[in-house]
Design a protein around this motif. Structure first.
Motif, mmCIF file in Angstrom:
data_model
loop_
_atom_site.group_PDB
_atom_site.id
_atom_site.type_symbol
_atom_site.label_atom_id
_atom_site.label_comp_id
_atom_site.label_asym_id
_atom_site.label_seq_id
_atom_site.Cartn_x
_atom_site.Cartn_y
_atom_site.Cartn_z
ATOM 1 N N GLY A 7 0.807 -1.211 0.000
ATOM 2 C CA GLY A 7 0.000 0.000 0.000
ATOM 3 C C GLY A 7 0.839 1.258 0.000
ATOM 4 N N GLU A 8 1.938 1.261 0.753
ATOM 5 C CA GLU A 8 2.822 2.429 0.788
ATOM 6 C C GLU A 8 3.556 2.594 -0.537
ATOM 7 O OE1 GLU A 8 3.848 2.526 5.576
ATOM 8 O OE2 GLU A 8 5.236 1.569 4.181
ATOM 9 N N ALA A 9 3.948 1.492 -1.150
ATOM 10 C CA ALA A 9 4.692 1.559 -2.406
ATOM 11 C C ALA A 9 3.838 2.119 -3.541
ATOM 12 C CB ALA A 9 5.221 0.172 -2.777
ATOM 13 N N HIS A 10 2.520 1.875 -3.473
ATOM 14 C CA HIS A 10 1.653 2.272 -4.584
ATOM 15 C C HIS A 10 0.573 3.264 -4.155
ATOM 16 C CE1 HIS A 10 3.589 -0.761 -7.041
ATOM 17 N NE2 HIS A 10 3.354 -1.657 -6.114
ATOM 18 N N GLU A 11 0.731 3.837 -2.953
ATOM 19 C CA GLU A 11 -0.204 4.860 -2.466
ATOM 20 C C GLU A 11 -1.655 4.375 -2.487
ATOM 21 O OE1 GLU A 11 0.497 7.795 -1.052
ATOM 22 O OE2 GLU A 11 2.618 7.255 -1.189
ATOM 23 N N ILE A 12 -1.892 3.210 -1.839
ATOM 24 C CA ILE A 12 -3.230 2.642 -1.735
ATOM 25 C C ILE A 12 -3.749 2.900 -0.319
ATOM 26 C CG2 ILE A 12 -4.635 0.565 -1.963
ATOM 27 C CD1 ILE A 12 -2.391 -0.621 -3.702
ATOM 28 N N PRO A 13 -4.657 3.847 -0.126
ATOM 29 C CA PRO A 13 -5.121 4.216 1.221
ATOM 30 C C PRO A 13 -5.652 3.033 2.031
ATOM 31 C CG PRO A 13 -5.848 5.843 -0.373
ATOM 32 C CD PRO A 13 -5.268 4.709 -1.170
ATOM 33 N N LEU A 14 -6.388 2.131 1.397
ATOM 34 C CA LEU A 14 -6.955 0.979 2.103
ATOM 35 C C LEU A 14 -5.894 0.177 2.832
ATOM 36 C CD1 LEU A 14 -9.582 -0.889 2.432
ATOM 37 C CD2 LEU A 14 -8.613 -2.198 0.528
ATOM 38 N N LEU A 15 -4.710 0.096 2.261
ATOM 39 C CA LEU A 15 -3.657 -0.759 2.804
ATOM 40 C C LEU A 15 -2.627 -0.020 3.651
ATOM 41 C CD1 LEU A 15 -2.905 -2.997 -0.320
ATOM 42 C CD2 LEU A 15 -4.630 -3.334 1.465
ATOM 43 N N LYS A 16 -2.444 1.265 3.414
ATOM 44 C CA LYS A 16 -1.337 1.954 4.081
ATOM 45 C C LYS A 16 -1.737 2.720 5.332
ATOM 46 C CE LYS A 16 -1.077 6.504 1.858
ATOM 47 N NZ LYS A 16 -0.161 7.451 1.199
ATOM 48 N N HIS A 17 -3.022 3.122 5.463
ATOM 49 C CA HIS A 17 -3.442 3.883 6.638
ATOM 50 C C HIS A 17 -3.744 2.930 7.795
ATOM 51 C CE1 HIS A 17 -3.263 7.499 4.431
ATOM 52 N NE2 HIS A 17 -4.378 7.328 3.730
ATOM 53 N N SER A 18 -3.206 3.228 8.960
ATOM 54 C CA SER A 18 -3.330 2.320 10.098
ATOM 55 C C SER A 18 -4.762 2.155 10.573
ATOM 56 C CB SER A 18 -2.453 2.800 11.253
ATOM 57 O OG SER A 18 -2.856 4.101 11.681
ATOM 58 N N GLU A 19 -5.575 3.219 10.462
ATOM 59 C CA GLU A 19 -6.951 3.179 10.962
ATOM 60 C C GLU A 19 -7.823 4.073 10.084
ATOM 61 O OE1 GLU A 19 -9.291 3.579 15.271
ATOM 62 O OE2 GLU A 19 -7.245 4.333 15.042
ATOM 63 N N PHE A 20 -9.059 3.631 9.838
ATOM 64 C CA PHE A 20 -9.965 4.443 9.023
ATOM 65 C C PHE A 20 -11.406 3.993 9.242
ATOM 66 C CE2 PHE A 20 -8.173 1.017 6.414
ATOM 67 C CZ PHE A 20 -9.310 0.358 5.965
ATOM 68 N N ASP A 21 -12.361 4.889 8.924
ATOM 69 C CA ASP A 21 -13.775 4.548 8.988
ATOM 70 C C ASP A 21 -14.050 3.434 7.991
ATOM 71 O OD1 ASP A 21 -14.124 6.562 10.845
ATOM 72 O OD2 ASP A 21 -14.800 8.031 9.363
ATOM 73 N N ALA A 22 -14.852 2.451 8.402
ATOM 74 C CA ALA A 22 -15.040 1.277 7.556
ATOM 75 C C ALA A 22 -16.453 0.722 7.673
ATOM 76 C CB ALA A 22 -14.021 0.197 7.916
ATOM 77 N N GLU A 23 -16.795 -0.107 6.699
ATOM 78 C CA GLU A 23 -18.024 -0.887 6.697
ATOM 79 C C GLU A 23 -17.640 -2.357 6.629
ATOM 80 O OE1 GLU A 23 -20.019 0.407 3.212
ATOM 81 O OE2 GLU A 23 -20.626 2.346 4.051
ATOM 82 N N ILE A 24 -18.615 -3.228 6.894
ATOM 83 C CA ILE A 24 -18.340 -4.658 6.867
ATOM 84 C C ILE A 24 -17.800 -5.102 5.511
ATOM 85 C CG2 ILE A 24 -19.360 -6.965 7.018
ATOM 86 C CD1 ILE A 24 -18.996 -5.625 9.700
ATOM 87 N N ASN A 25 -18.306 -4.510 4.439
ATOM 88 C CA ASN A 25 -17.809 -4.906 3.111
ATOM 89 C C ASN A 25 -16.332 -4.584 2.923
ATOM 90 O OD1 ASN A 25 -20.072 -6.151 2.161
ATOM 91 N ND2 ASN A 25 -20.764 -4.454 0.890
ATOM 92 N N ASP A 26 -15.817 -3.578 3.669
ATOM 93 C CA ASP A 26 -14.384 -3.291 3.599
ATOM 94 C C ASP A 26 -13.576 -4.460 4.149
ATOM 95 O OD1 ASP A 26 -14.548 -0.665 2.489
ATOM 96 O OD2 ASP A 26 -15.151 0.085 4.450
ATOM 97 N N LEU A 27 -14.106 -5.127 5.175
ATOM 98 C CA LEU A 27 -13.425 -6.298 5.729
ATOM 99 C C LEU A 27 -13.406 -7.427 4.706
ATOM 100 C CD1 LEU A 27 -14.153 -4.593 8.304
ATOM 101 C CD2 LEU A 27 -14.286 -6.773 9.520
ATOM 102 N N HIS A 28 -14.533 -7.606 4.017
ATOM 103 C CA HIS A 28 -14.571 -8.631 2.979
ATOM 104 C C HIS A 28 -13.609 -8.291 1.843
ATOM 105 C CE1 HIS A 28 -17.769 -11.139 4.546
ATOM 106 N NE2 HIS A 28 -18.489 -10.057 4.808
ATOM 107 N N LEU A 29 -13.516 -7.007 1.497
ATOM 108 C CA LEU A 29 -12.593 -6.588 0.441
ATOM 109 C C LEU A 29 -11.154 -6.905 0.835
ATOM 110 C CD1 LEU A 29 -11.815 -5.160 -2.166
ATOM 111 C CD2 LEU A 29 -12.023 -2.978 -0.965
ATOM 112 N N ILE A 30 -10.774 -6.535 2.050
ATOM 113 C CA ILE A 30 -9.420 -6.832 2.531
ATOM 114 C C ILE A 30 -9.185 -8.336 2.578
ATOM 115 C CG2 ILE A 30 -7.853 -6.676 4.511
ATOM 116 C CD1 ILE A 30 -9.226 -3.967 5.158
ATOM 117 N N GLY A 31 -10.184 -9.069 3.062
ATOM 118 C CA GLY A 31 -10.058 -10.525 3.151
ATOM 119 C C GLY A 31 -9.894 -11.169 1.788
ATOM 120 N N MET A 32 -10.661 -10.708 0.801
ATOM 121 C CA MET A 32 -10.558 -11.274 -0.545
ATOM 122 C C MET A 32 -9.205 -10.981 -1.167
ATOM 123 S SD MET A 32 -14.354 -10.758 -2.268
ATOM 124 C CE MET A 32 -14.274 -8.975 -2.186
#
Length: 243
Positions: A116-141
């Protein structure tokens, strides 16, 4: 009820595979590319999980690095992070100083952070953020596809949810290359997440072991006599899926 809402259950002993296996592949450089690359196969693996697990309660032992179900089945895990029901926020495991998660359980989470840091992907590089359950599924997938794990699991402990991945030979044995599986999983993926349907379908069936014939408005995928055809409009949106 959406299949994404039913993933809680049971399992058994599995091989201690490298938590970063297959991580040296070429991965997407945006959140969208990662979803298109791993969304289909990641969601498909959850079908394998659901066919194996029951309604048994789960228990995680971080000192052992495993999750167990019903006192019978146990699997080595990687911890990706946690979701708080009260604050509706996601916290990556590598940033969770209060939980004392053993470093060997953070390898996948740290790899995702670095990507995430190498490619500036907020989902992966920020330690904490507002989220929904589907975000967990996205990360899991994404993690399930990127690291070739058997599945991911949303372990709800009341105040929040711990997201983990794990390996299981039993789950892997439930893998199906039948076109009926693809015909069920892919429509759910594109109805739940915004994505380029054509790219997501191509990546999904390729990872299922299908060879593809790409034509102007459709993709024909074949595997051992099984065929599935997906048709798309000029915006790459799925218009027809025929097995």
């Amino acid at each position: 009820m959406s299949f994404l809402k039913k993933l809680f259950g049971k399992e058994e002993e599995s091989p201690k595979d490298n938590p970063l296996q297959s991580a040296n592949q070429e991965h997407g450089k945006t959140e969208q590319e990662l979803l298109e690359q791993y969304g289909g196969i990641g969601l498909d693996k959850q079908r394998n999980l659901y066919e194996v697990i029951g309604n048994n309660a789960w228990n995680a032992d971080l000192s052992k690095g495993e999750i167990s179900f019903g006192g019978q089945l146990a699997f080595p895990i990687q911890v990706l992070g946690t979701f708080s029901h009260s604050s509706k926020t996601w916290l990556w495991a590598w940033a969770n100083d209060k939980s004392s998660i053993p470093p060997n359980l953070l390898q996948q989470a740290l790899y995702l952070k670095n990507h995430g840091e190498a490619h500036e992907i907020p989902l992966l590089k920020h330690s904490e953020f507002d989220a929904e359950i589907n975000d967990l599924h996205l990360i899991g997938m994404i993690a399930s596809g990127m690291f070739n794990t058997s599945a991911y699991y949303l372990a709800d402990y009341g105040q929040g949810i711990m997201l983990v991945t794990f390996q299981s030979a039993i789950i892997d044995k439930n893998n199906s290359n039948d076109v009926a599986r693809i015909s069920t999983v892919f429509p759910e993926l594109i109805s739940t997440f915004e994505t380029n349907h054509r790219n997501a379908f191509k990546n999904y069936v390729t990872r299922k072991g299908y060879t593809i014939d790409q034509q102007e408005n459709q993709i024909v995928a074949e595997n051992n006599g099984k065929r599935i055809t997906a048709a798309f409009d000029e915006l790459s949106r799925l218009t027809k899926l025929q097995a």
